[in-house]
Design a protein around this motif. Structure first.
Motif, short mmCIF file in Angstrom:
data_model
loop_
_atom_site.label_atom_id
_atom_site.label_comp_id
_atom_site.label_asym_id
_atom_site.label_seq_id
_atom_site.Cartn_x
_atom_site.Cartn_y
_atom_site.Cartn_z
N SER A 284 0.83 -1.22 0.00
CA SER A 284 0.00 0.00 0.00
C SER A 284 0.86 1.26 0.00
O SER A 284 0.41 2.32 -0.45
CB SER A 284 -0.96 0.00 1.20
OG SER A 284 -0.23 -0.03 2.42
N LEU B 168 1.19 2.97 -3.31
CA LEU B 168 0.10 3.79 -3.85
C LEU B 168 0.51 5.24 -3.97
O LEU B 168 -0.07 5.99 -4.76
CB LEU B 168 -1.14 3.67 -2.95
CG LEU B 168 -1.82 2.30 -2.87
CD1 LEU B 168 -2.84 2.28 -1.76
CD2 LEU B 168 -2.46 1.95 -4.21
N CYS C 21 -2.54 -0.46 -6.94
CA CYS C 21 -4.01 -0.49 -6.84
C CYS C 21 -4.53 -1.90 -7.15
O CYS C 21 -5.39 -2.43 -6.43
CB CYS C 21 -4.64 0.50 -7.81
SG CYS C 21 -4.45 2.23 -7.36
N THR D 80 -6.55 1.42 3.47
CA THR D 80 -6.06 1.12 2.12
C THR D 80 -7.12 1.48 1.09
O THR D 80 -6.83 2.09 0.05
CB THR D 80 -5.70 -0.36 1.99
OG1 THR D 80 -4.66 -0.69 2.92
CG2 THR D 80 -5.21 -0.68 0.59
N VAL E 87 -6.84 4.15 -2.03
CA VAL E 87 -7.12 3.79 -3.42
C VAL E 87 -8.20 4.70 -3.99
O VAL E 87 -8.10 5.16 -5.14
CB VAL E 87 -7.55 2.31 -3.52
CG1 VAL E 87 -8.01 1.98 -4.94
CG2 VAL E 87 -6.40 1.38 -3.12
N SER E 88 -9.23 4.98 -3.19
CA SER E 88 -10.33 5.83 -3.68
C SER E 88 -9.84 7.22 -4.06
O SER E 88 -10.36 7.85 -4.99
CB SER E 88 -11.44 5.92 -2.64
OG SER E 88 -11.00 6.64 -1.50
N LEU F 228 -7.13 7.91 -5.45
CA LEU F 228 -6.45 7.84 -6.76
C LEU F 228 -7.43 7.82 -7.93
O LEU F 228 -7.02 7.90 -9.08
CB LEU F 228 -5.56 6.59 -6.81
CG LEU F 228 -4.34 6.63 -5.88
CD1 LEU F 228 -3.57 5.32 -5.98
CD2 LEU F 228 -3.42 7.80 -6.23
N ARG G 193 -7.02 1.70 -12.78
CA ARG G 193 -6.60 0.66 -11.84
C ARG G 193 -7.19 0.92 -10.44
O ARG G 193 -7.49 -0.03 -9.71
CB ARG G 193 -5.08 0.59 -11.76
CG ARG G 193 -4.42 0.02 -12.99
CD ARG G 193 -4.82 -1.40 -13.26
NE ARG G 193 -3.96 -2.05 -14.23
CZ ARG G 193 -4.20 -3.23 -14.78
NH1 ARG G 193 -5.32 -3.89 -14.46
NH2 ARG G 193 -3.36 -3.76 -15.66
N ALA G 194 -7.33 2.18 -10.08
CA ALA G 194 -7.93 2.50 -8.78
C ALA G 194 -9.38 2.02 -8.73
O ALA G 194 -9.81 1.42 -7.74
CB ALA G 194 -7.85 4.00 -8.52
N GLY H 244 -9.23 -1.85 -8.64
CA GLY H 244 -8.85 -2.36 -7.33
C GLY H 244 -9.93 -2.16 -6.29
O GLY H 244 -10.25 -3.08 -5.51
#
Length: 546
Positions: A364, A367, A379, A396, A400-401, A403, A414-415, A418
């Protein structure tokens, strides 16, 4: 020009076709080039009214361009194969003959009945025509002429030998004759031979001859040998030992080829895992293909074919549960200075999610990497871990959110992908996924559609928005993703069956096929529901108002 076309009800095809009547040959050639680019949109009527008449043009260059445009229709042009064969036999212009050979070859086996018009060119004094004839016969799968093509393997011209090898590979004929060229003194011939052999029946019988090619002085021969192992996998497990010995070679190109070959063999090469772990520390790079890349002759090779560490990471990921024991070694690669090595390590870790879960904290951290491909790979890795373990780390998921607003489209895509694997964490962002249907990048749109479909009943509430993307998507890939998503949405997706049926006439074969599959799924679901005793929704009694 667009407004004029609308006022006169002219399509772009009509505008291009008007230039076919120009008195200037170069204008007619330009129009034919445009028709070639628009070939997927052309109906049979368009072809017969615009393209076919140009085969009889008074200018040979126009005839050439018409044949090239016809070749872009592939199998759809088979009805005109007799005209093309006649042009091949009667024209005196070399370029027209070459274009005719190209057009016949592009029609594939459907045009095999015209192979007799091509065969005489194998004996032509002009070697360009010999090369084109070999290629055409191979694409037509004209096995009746395999002996004649095989005779060209002894030509002194490497272009002719290369074309003959590829032709025989497509016919799947004369394996032994092609295999003899694996030891040829010319690197281009060796490359042609190994790339032909790898796709032919019985190719595994040449594994002993492939071993020396993994350490060949020519990079394209090495890559062909590595791909041979990737194509045949466990069938050539006897290559594992010799390839493993090459992992200590001083040449980065040789190590990368050997590691790629071991990855292709897969679990049968698990005995070489220790050597592959050592190769992870090899920071070399094969630069032998760089001059051709700079010159624009060939595209840049992917990292796993240039860099030993990247090839070793990919190979370990292919070793199944045995390779998963190397997760700790792959995590160490996350500290590499080379971003391509970090990406390769993350991709490998994403393919062994159960073993990687204990290192989620380290993953992570990636990221926040400055290199977009690294952040994108991270991601995917954390998403795979969440899917494998059934648990998603809240912090995590939040990282990701964030991104999903990244300036790079691959990171955004990819975000979304994922986050879509994170179960309940994904459900909380379903409205953000729908908002990304309007993203300017098609890959982001496609991943957003897939993510909504994974959100179960919550995602099904947005079936109308998904349906809209079947015709408003910015690319065929987006339309395909929308069809697949509707199929996953059960009854709510089936409500848009009529909209999906309209796609059966789409210009893209990919979209048409996706629509057909979705409709079959709807039909199967309806039959299953009726077989289970379920009543159609329209026959259900309405519930009383509260």
């Amino acid at each position: 020009m667009a407004s004029v076309a609308i006022q006169n009800h002219e399509t772009p095809l009509d505008l291009v076709s008007r230039n076919l009547k120009s008195e200037r040959a170069d204008s007619r050639c330009g129009a034919l080039r445009e028709l070639g680019r628009m070939s997927k949109r052309m109906s049979k009527r368009d072809i017969e009214q615009s393209l076919v008449p140009m085969l009889s043009d008074s200018d040979s260059s126009v005839q050439e361009h018409a044949l090239v445009a016809l070749s872009q229709l592939h199998g759809r042009a088979v009805d005109y194969a007799p005209l093309v064969a006649t042009k091949l036999e009667q024209s005196r212009a070399k370029e027209v003959k070459r274009a005719a050979l190209l057009a016949l070859g592009s029609m594939g086996p459907l045009a095999a009945s015209h192979a007799q018009s091509v065969q005489p060119f194998l004996g032509n004094q002009d070697l360009d025509l010999v090369v084109d004839a070999c290629s055409a016969l191979g694409k037509m799968r004209a096995a009746n002429f395999a002996d004649a093509v095989s005779s060209k393997l002894s030509s002194s011209d490497t272009d002719v030998v290369f074309a003959a090898c590829m032709s025989l590979a497509e016919m799947d004929s004369h394996l032994q004759d092609v295999g003899k060229l694996l030891k040829h003194s010319d690197a281009r011939v060796r490359s042609a031979a190994v790339n032909a052999v790898k796709s032919m029946t019985g190719a595994e019988s040449f594994s002993a001859e492939i071993v020396p090619l993994l350490s060949d002085s020519d990079s394209y021969v090495r890559l062909g040998a590595a791909d041979y192992a990737c194509r045949l996998g466990g069938k050539v497990a006897d290559l594992a030992g010799p390839a493993g010995k090459l992992l200590s070679d001083p040449s980065p190109g040789v190590v990368a080829a050997a590691a790629a070959a071991l990855g292709g063999i897969g679990e049968s090469a698990a005995s070489q895992i220790p050597a592959l772990e050592q190769a992870l520390r090899n920071d070399g790079e094969d630069s032998s293909t760089l001059p051709l890349t700079v010159a624009g002759v060939s595209p840049k090779l992917v990292a796993l074919l240039r860099k030993p560490a990247c090839a070793a990471a990919a190979a370990l990921a292919n070793m199944g549960s045995a390779g998963a024991t190397s997760a700790a070694r792959l995590v160490e690669c996350l500290n590499a200075k080379d971003w391509e090595v970090r990406v390769a390590a993350l991709h490998a870790l994403s393919r062994m999610p159960a073993a990687s879960a204990r290192y989620e904290y380290h993953i992570s951290d990636m990221l926040r990497d400055e290199a977009p491909p690294v952040a994108a790979a991270a991601c995917l890795a954390v998403g795979e871990i969440a899917a494998a373990t059934g648990e998603a780390n809240n912090s995590t998921a939040r990282a990701v959110s964030e991104l999903m607003e990244h300036p790079h489209p691959t990171v955004r895509a990819r975000a979304v992908q994922g986050l879509g694997m994170m179960g309940d964490e994904a459900h909380a962002h379903v409205e953000t996924f729908v908002a990304l249907f309007g993203d300017r990048a098609w890959n982001v749109q496609a991943e957003a559609i897939r993510a909504v479909a994974k959100c179960g009943e919550i995602g099904q509430m947005f079936a109308p928005d998904v349906c809209r993307m079947t015709y408003q998507g910015s690319s065929a890939a987006v339309q395909v993703a929308a069809c697949e998503a509707l199929a996953r949405m059960g009854h709510r997706g089936a409500c848009f069956k009529e909209e999906v049926q309209a796609l059966e006439d789409d210009m893209s074969e990919e979209v048409r096929e996706a629509a057909r599959k979705a409709l079959k799924f709807f039909e199967h679901s309806e039959k299953s529901a009726l077989a289970d005793g379920a009543r159609p929704a329209l026959t259900e009694e309405p519930e009383p108002d509260e």
